[in-house]
Design a protein around this motif. Structure first.
Motif, short mmCIF file in Angstrom:
data_model
loop_
_atom_site.label_atom_id
_atom_site.label_comp_id
_atom_site.label_asym_id
_atom_site.label_seq_id
_atom_site.Cartn_x
_atom_site.Cartn_y
_atom_site.Cartn_z
N GLY A 248 0.79 -1.24 0.00
CA GLY A 248 0.00 0.00 0.00
C GLY A 248 0.82 1.28 0.00
O GLY A 248 0.25 2.37 0.17
N LEU A 249 2.12 1.21 -0.23
CA LEU A 249 2.93 2.43 -0.18
C LEU A 249 2.49 3.43 -1.25
O LEU A 249 2.17 3.05 -2.38
N MET A 250 2.51 4.70 -0.88
CA MET A 250 2.00 5.73 -1.80
C MET A 250 2.78 5.79 -3.11
O MET A 250 2.24 6.12 -4.15
N CYS A 251 4.09 5.45 -3.06
CA CYS A 251 4.91 5.54 -4.27
C CYS A 251 4.47 4.54 -5.34
O CYS A 251 4.88 4.66 -6.50
N ARG A 252 3.65 3.57 -4.98
CA ARG A 252 3.17 2.59 -5.96
C ARG A 252 2.06 3.18 -6.82
O ARG A 252 1.82 2.72 -7.94
N ASP A 265 9.33 9.42 -7.63
CA ASP A 265 8.33 8.46 -7.17
C ASP A 265 7.59 8.95 -5.92
O ASP A 265 6.55 8.38 -5.58
N CYS A 266 8.12 9.94 -5.25
CA CYS A 266 7.41 10.53 -4.10
C CYS A 266 8.11 11.82 -3.70
O CYS A 266 9.21 12.11 -4.19
N ASP A 267 7.49 12.56 -2.81
CA ASP A 267 8.04 13.85 -2.37
C ASP A 267 9.32 13.65 -1.55
O ASP A 267 10.22 14.49 -1.59
N PHE A 268 9.42 12.54 -0.81
CA PHE A 268 10.65 12.29 -0.03
C PHE A 268 11.83 12.08 -0.97
O PHE A 268 12.95 12.47 -0.66
N ASN A 269 11.57 11.46 -2.11
CA ASN A 269 12.66 11.24 -3.05
C ASN A 269 13.13 12.54 -3.70
O ASN A 269 14.26 12.63 -4.17
N ILE A 270 12.26 13.56 -3.73
CA ILE A 270 12.72 14.88 -4.18
C ILE A 270 13.81 15.36 -3.21
O ILE A 270 14.89 15.79 -3.62
N VAL A 295 10.59 -0.16 -11.55
CA VAL A 295 11.20 -0.20 -10.21
C VAL A 295 11.16 1.20 -9.58
O VAL A 295 11.41 2.21 -10.27
N ILE A 296 10.86 1.26 -8.31
CA ILE A 296 10.81 2.54 -7.58
C ILE A 296 12.18 2.81 -6.97
O ILE A 296 12.81 1.90 -6.40
N ALA A 297 12.63 4.06 -7.12
CA ALA A 297 13.93 4.44 -6.54
C ALA A 297 13.81 4.50 -5.01
O ALA A 297 12.90 5.16 -4.49
N THR A 298 14.67 3.79 -4.31
CA THR A 298 14.56 3.75 -2.85
C THR A 298 15.88 4.16 -2.19
O THR A 298 16.93 4.16 -2.81
N ASP A 300 17.52 4.62 2.23
CA ASP A 300 17.26 4.19 3.62
C ASP A 300 16.15 5.01 4.28
O ASP A 300 15.56 4.56 5.27
N HIS A 301 15.85 6.19 3.73
CA HIS A 301 14.72 6.98 4.28
C HIS A 301 13.40 6.23 4.10
O HIS A 301 12.42 6.54 4.78
N CYS A 302 13.37 5.24 3.18
CA CYS A 302 12.13 4.48 2.95
C CYS A 302 11.71 3.69 4.19
O CYS A 302 10.54 3.29 4.30
N TYR A 303 12.64 3.49 5.11
CA TYR A 303 12.26 2.81 6.36
C TYR A 303 11.17 3.59 7.11
O TYR A 303 10.40 3.02 7.87
N ALA A 304 11.12 4.92 6.90
CA ALA A 304 10.09 5.72 7.59
C ALA A 304 8.70 5.38 7.08
O ALA A 304 7.71 5.56 7.78
N CYS A 305 8.61 4.91 5.84
CA CYS A 305 7.30 4.57 5.25
C CYS A 305 6.88 3.15 5.58
O CYS A 305 5.71 2.79 5.37
N THR A 306 7.81 2.33 6.01
CA THR A 306 7.52 0.90 6.15
C THR A 306 7.58 0.45 7.61
O THR A 306 7.55 -0.74 7.88
S1 SF4 Z 1 10.23 7.24 0.71
FE1 SF4 Z 1 10.52 5.25 -0.33
S2 SF4 Z 1 8.91 3.89 0.46
FE2 SF4 Z 1 8.35 6.02 0.96
S3 SF4 Z 1 7.02 6.66 -0.67
FE3 SF4 Z 1 9.10 7.30 -1.22
S4 SF4 Z 1 9.97 5.64 -2.42
FE4 SF4 Z 1 8.14 4.83 -1.40
#
Ligand code: SF4
Length: 312
Positions: A248-252, A265-270, A295-298, A300-306
């Motif tokens: 269910g991650l928003m980046c999907r 893929d998301c605002d955090f990746n900006i 593939v979504i660019a990830t 270690d900050h992605c741990y905050a989403c998971t």
């Molecule tokens: S930070 Fe990572 S897991 Fe979270 S929405 Fe962005 S790409 Fe997806």
């Protein structure tokens, strides 16, 4: 010794792939200009920032949203209210989507640059999503600046007067809260009940509350480093990794466009400088949705989403 495993290696060890699904939402970051300088801002937005979307890039976004139908268009910043041309940008986007969202820190709506914007949003039926750090005034002011908590309540009352947050009005005012320190959010339903009880005592109403973990990026990361909490925070996120959140991650289901028109893929990746795809893509070159299965660019900050209940 590292206190956590890199995110991509952890996914592989769990047999998980993070790839795009069907894209439903277009998120547009119109720039880093903001009237505040909040401690937890992952984009380090502030009054001194000059990165704002130009009229030309706004036109590129309008063209894209005309070519491709997004169920939701979500405008964020910085403080989008302060970006020149924001009102006509919203007016042109509104007919192109089912749900138009404007993110606000509330107090920016009282700035001269945003004069009349609340009323325009009401007329267009724009949903408002407001960051609101705490029901504790001292804590909120420590995060955002002196007197901001009281001013935020004043703006909520103005919005309630216009119908926002009132049952049956169809005008949504949702709140987003992030933890004030180096810890994960508690139970969202309990937090919503607590906020409703407290804010109603101050004569203010809202619809839903969402509580999310802070992404260890930007100014929040700097604070973690300076307070000696960085390792502890990453360890906490890593230990609370929940594979069930991946689906269910928003980046999907969302594509994010930065102030200069680049896709992420998301605002955090900006904030992390990780664009969508192998090379930088400008929105003007997009003819359809981002490819399903890409593939979504990830990082270690992605741990905050998971962690825990996740960031969806
Ligand atoms: S930070 Fe990572 S897991 Fe979270 S929405 Fe962005 S790409 Fe997806």
């Amino acid at each position: 010794m590292a206190v956590f495993e890199p995110f991509d290696r952890n996914l592989a060890r769990c047999g998980l792939n993070l790839v795009r699904g069907k894209t439903l939402a277009l998120q547009i970051n119109v720039g880093y200009l903001c009237d505040l300088r909040c401690r937890h801002c992952h984009l380090e937005a502030g009054p001194e920032r000059r990165e704002v979307m130009t009229g030309e890039t706004m036109n590129d976004l309008i063209d894209y949203a005309s070519r491709v139908y997004f169920e939701t268009i979500d405008i964020t910043g910085g403080a989008p209210e302060l970006v020149p041309g924001i009102r006509s940008f919203l007016a042109r986007l509104a007919p192109l989507t089912r749900r138009l969202i404007l993110r606000t820190n509330l107090v920016a709506l009282r700035e001269e640059a945003a004069s009349g914007l609340m009323e325009s949003c009401r007329e267009m039926g724009v949903a408002l999503v407001a960051s609101f750090p705490s029901i504790n005034s001292a804590q909120a002011d420590a995060l955002r600046g002196n007197g901001i908590w009281g001013k935020s309540l004043d703006v909520m009352r103005d919005l309630n007067q216009l119908g926002y947050g009132r049952p049956g009005s169809g005008l949504t005012l949702d709140l987003v809260v992030n933890p004030a320190g180096a810890f994960l959010p508690g139970n969202q339903d309990q937090a919503e009940r607590r906020f409703k009880q407290s804010l109603e005592r101050h004569g203010t109403l809202f619809n839903n509350l969402y509580s999310f973990a802070n992404a260890p990026l930007g100014r929040y990361r700097t604070w973690l480093e300076q307070s000696g909490n960085l390792d502890h925070y990453f360890k906490t996120l890593f230990e609370c990794f929940n594979p069930a959140t991946i689906e269910g991650l928003m980046c999907r289901s969302l594509i994010s466009v930065s102030w200069d028109g680049t896709l992420y893929d998301c605002d955090f990746n900006i904030a992390a400088g990780l664009p969508h795809g192998a090379a930088k893509v400008h929105v003007s070159s997009m003819t359809g949705f981002p490819e399903e299965g890409a593939v979504i660019a990830t990082g270690d900050h992605c741990y905050a989403c998971t962690a825990g209940a996740g960031f969806t």
